[in-house]
Enzyme design. Structure first.
Site, mmCIF file in Angstrom:
data_model
loop_
_atom_site.group_PDB
_atom_site.id
_atom_site.type_symbol
_atom_site.label_atom_id
_atom_site.label_comp_id
_atom_site.label_asym_id
_atom_site.label_seq_id
_atom_site.Cartn_x
_atom_site.Cartn_y
_atom_site.Cartn_z
ATOM 1 N N ARG A 13 6.981 10.613 -42.155
ATOM 2 C CA ARG A 13 6.179 10.127 -41.032
ATOM 3 C C ARG A 13 6.337 8.501 -40.906
ATOM 4 O O ARG A 13 6.112 8.032 -39.755
ATOM 5 C CB ARG A 13 4.699 10.546 -41.033
ATOM 6 C CG ARG A 13 3.907 10.043 -40.132
ATOM 7 C CD ARG A 13 2.600 11.057 -39.805
ATOM 8 N NE ARG A 13 2.214 11.741 -41.028
ATOM 9 C CZ ARG A 13 1.161 10.953 -41.739
ATOM 10 N NH1 ARG A 13 1.037 9.772 -41.692
ATOM 11 N NH2 ARG A 13 0.748 11.860 -42.997
ATOM 12 N N TYR A 46 5.372 8.382 -12.991
ATOM 13 C CA TYR A 46 5.442 9.800 -13.343
ATOM 14 C C TYR A 46 4.289 10.442 -13.626
ATOM 15 O O TYR A 46 3.279 9.980 -14.078
ATOM 16 C CB TYR A 46 6.170 9.888 -14.759
ATOM 17 C CG TYR A 46 6.517 11.411 -15.330
ATOM 18 C CD1 TYR A 46 6.977 12.238 -14.865
ATOM 19 C CD2 TYR A 46 5.650 11.327 -16.741
ATOM 20 C CE1 TYR A 46 7.006 13.606 -15.525
ATOM 21 C CE2 TYR A 46 5.705 12.753 -17.459
ATOM 22 C CZ TYR A 46 6.362 13.654 -16.712
ATOM 23 O OH TYR A 46 6.391 14.748 -17.332
ATOM 24 N N ASP A 69 8.261 0.997 -18.353
ATOM 25 C CA ASP A 69 8.847 2.335 -18.565
ATOM 26 C C ASP A 69 10.215 2.046 -18.141
ATOM 27 O O ASP A 69 10.486 2.037 -16.767
ATOM 28 C CB ASP A 69 8.349 3.440 -17.904
ATOM 29 C CG ASP A 69 8.660 4.734 -18.089
ATOM 30 O OD1 ASP A 69 10.009 4.989 -18.383
ATOM 31 O OD2 ASP A 69 7.921 5.788 -18.411
ATOM 32 N N LYS A 119 15.715 11.697 -21.530
ATOM 33 C CA LYS A 119 16.406 11.724 -20.327
ATOM 34 C C LYS A 119 17.976 11.024 -20.378
ATOM 35 O O LYS A 119 18.439 11.602 -21.360
ATOM 36 C CB LYS A 119 15.682 10.776 -19.404
ATOM 37 C CG LYS A 119 14.303 11.121 -19.224
ATOM 38 C CD LYS A 119 14.159 12.750 -18.586
ATOM 39 C CE LYS A 119 12.688 13.298 -18.190
ATOM 40 N NZ LYS A 119 11.646 13.338 -19.146
HETATM 41 C C1 LIG Z 1 9.559 7.863 -16.108
HETATM 42 C C2 LIG Z 1 9.264 8.679 -17.256
HETATM 43 N N1 LIG Z 1 8.385 8.358 -18.051
HETATM 44 C C3 LIG Z 1 8.020 9.219 -19.096
HETATM 45 C C4 LIG Z 1 8.024 10.678 -19.179
HETATM 46 C C5 LIG Z 1 7.604 11.494 -20.102
HETATM 47 O O1 LIG Z 1 8.667 12.017 -21.157
HETATM 48 P P1 LIG Z 1 8.638 13.478 -21.823
HETATM 49 O O2 LIG Z 1 9.106 14.283 -20.979
HETATM 50 O O3 LIG Z 1 9.891 13.086 -22.946
HETATM 51 O O4 LIG Z 1 7.607 13.674 -22.728
HETATM 52 C C6 LIG Z 1 8.813 11.306 -18.018
HETATM 53 C C7 LIG Z 1 9.196 12.478 -18.163
HETATM 54 O O5 LIG Z 1 9.868 13.079 -17.212
HETATM 55 C C8 LIG Z 1 9.546 10.272 -17.092
HETATM 56 O O6 LIG Z 1 10.336 10.705 -16.167
#
Ligand SMILES: Cc1ncc(COP(=O)(O)O)c(C=O)c1O
Length: 385
Positions: free
Chosen positions: A46, A98, A170, A195
């Site tokens: 961890r 998101y 992000d 992604k």
């Molecule tokens: C821009 C963005 N940030 C964060 C996330 C969250 O990531 P995760 O699906 O890996 O938990 C997503 C998910 O689609 C996203 O598109």
């Protein structure tokens, strides 16, 4: 060293003495101590795991950070990040985030005493007017999901610095290959590693990256205490995925430009949101701060029935959530990624029942376009898909 080389050789491989080209998967929960008061540097997975440590070093180097923390998903990374803040703290966030991030902020972080204001963070005067004494951070997605708004990150950082605020970006859509928020002045970068970084739609992961020692220390404490760490096997998948990040990003962008131009010529397509088109309102900012546009396109068709028909008729493309992988995916944000946002709010932001979002993949661009053509216009596919 060019970033394409860093993707492959961007961290020291401590297992080189074995000659292994691929970093081993250290599938161990715990590590034996050589003696009392001694440690190999690894105690418990961890806290540290050699496979995860390797991917963390690669991501930190790619983002020009001093530390990267690998999480089991993007959402667990963002949830851990919120632990930096205390009851009463206020965060100004991009309004077109998101949907899962908004769900976290509104349902969990608010319950824990945090306060949020959402605004178009590309409009810095509005951001400035929302700053109050409790404000601690500006949280930016750029480009946003799904409306592709772009914030001038350096300008937002300048404003934040003058008011003592953190800037969190992000960077999921553009990745360090096209955009370096820490170099532009941000304090923390977030990724859904699910992604483009992993790139194959086969694993979930998330990252927090920082270039500040104090933030690294606080985030590491939260990380070991809350425990949403990336497993050794998934860390290895990320290492493998990142090796091809540069070629995937370039080729996916090339495909996306072709798809965007094709969409522009379609009678049933009323609006296109792609930051690589010169008529995108934030094109000049993108050119200034990023080296590419990525491969995410949103577009609005003429009627709800057209959107639904397209989703039913696609044969090669896949109707699925997520993005950034080798397969081209189409999402219906209204019903999927942004389903939890109140209807009125969604409509105000342009997320209506005619809006679709494509994550353009690595298939041949003509095949992607011919599938879209038969699905949108009912024409026979050129390539027999
Ligand atoms: C821009 C963005 N940030 C964060 C996330 C969250 O990531 P995760 O699906 O890996 O938990 C997503 C998910 O689609 C996203 O598109």
């Amino acid at each position: 060293m060019d970033i394409s080389t860093l993707c492959i050789h961007g961290a020291e491989n401590n297992t080189h003495h074995t000659g292994a080209i691929s970093v081993p998967i250290y599938q161990s929960a715990t590590f034996a101590h050589p003696g009392v008061g001694q440690s190999t540097g690894y105690d418990y997975s961890r806290m540290q795991n050699p496979t995860r440590e390797y991917v963390e070093k690669i991501v930190a180097n790619l983002e020009h950070g001093i530390d990267a923390l690998a999480f089991s998903s993007g959402m667990s990374a963002i949830a851990a990040l919120m632990e930096l803040f205390s009851i009463g703290d206020h965060i100004i966030a991009s309004e077109d985030l998101y949907g899962g991030t908004i769900r976290l902020f509104e349902n969990i972080s608010r319950k824990n005493g945090l306060q949020f204001d959402y605004t178009d963070t590309s409009k810095l005067d509005t951001v400035r007017s929302l700053i109050r004494k409790e404000t601690k951070a500006i949280y930016i997605e750029s480009p946003t999901n799904p409306m592709m708004q772009v914030t001038d990150i350096a300008a937002a950082c300048e404003l934040a610095r003058s008011r003592g605020l953190l800037v969190i970006v992000d960077n999921t859509f553009l990745t360090p290959y096209y955009q370096l928020p820490l170099v532009l002045g941000a304090d923390i970068v977030i990724h859904s590693g699910t992604k483009y970084l992993s790139g194959h739609n086969d694993t979930l992961s998330g990252f927090l990256v920082t270039n500040r020692e104090d933030l690294s220390e606080k985030l590491r404490f939260i990380y070991k205490t809350t425990g949403a760490c990336l497993s050794p096997f998934d860390s290895w998948l990320l290492i493998r995925g990142i090796k091809t990040l540069a070629v995937r990003m370039d080729r996916q962008q090339e495909n996306a430009l072709k798809v965007a131009h094709w969409l522009t010529a379609q009678e049933k397509v009323k609006k296109i949101y792609y930051i690589g088109l010169p008529d995108h309102p934030d094109y000049a900012v993108s050119i200034k701060q990023s080296t590419g546009f990525g491969s995410m396109i949103s577009f609005e068709v003429d009627k709800e029935v057209t959107a639904k028909q397209l989703l039913e008729r696609i044969q090669l493309l896949l109707f699925a959530e997520s993005l950034g992988g080798v397969e081209t995916l189409i999402t219906y944000p209204m019903l999927q990624t942004h389903a939890d946002i109140p209807l009125e709010e969604r409509l105000r932001r342009g997320i209506n029942d005619c809006l679709l979002r494509i994550s353009v993949g690595l298939e041949n661009a003509d095949d992607i376009i011919s599938d879209l053509d038969q699905a949108l216009n009912g024409r026979r596919s050129l390539h027999g898909v």
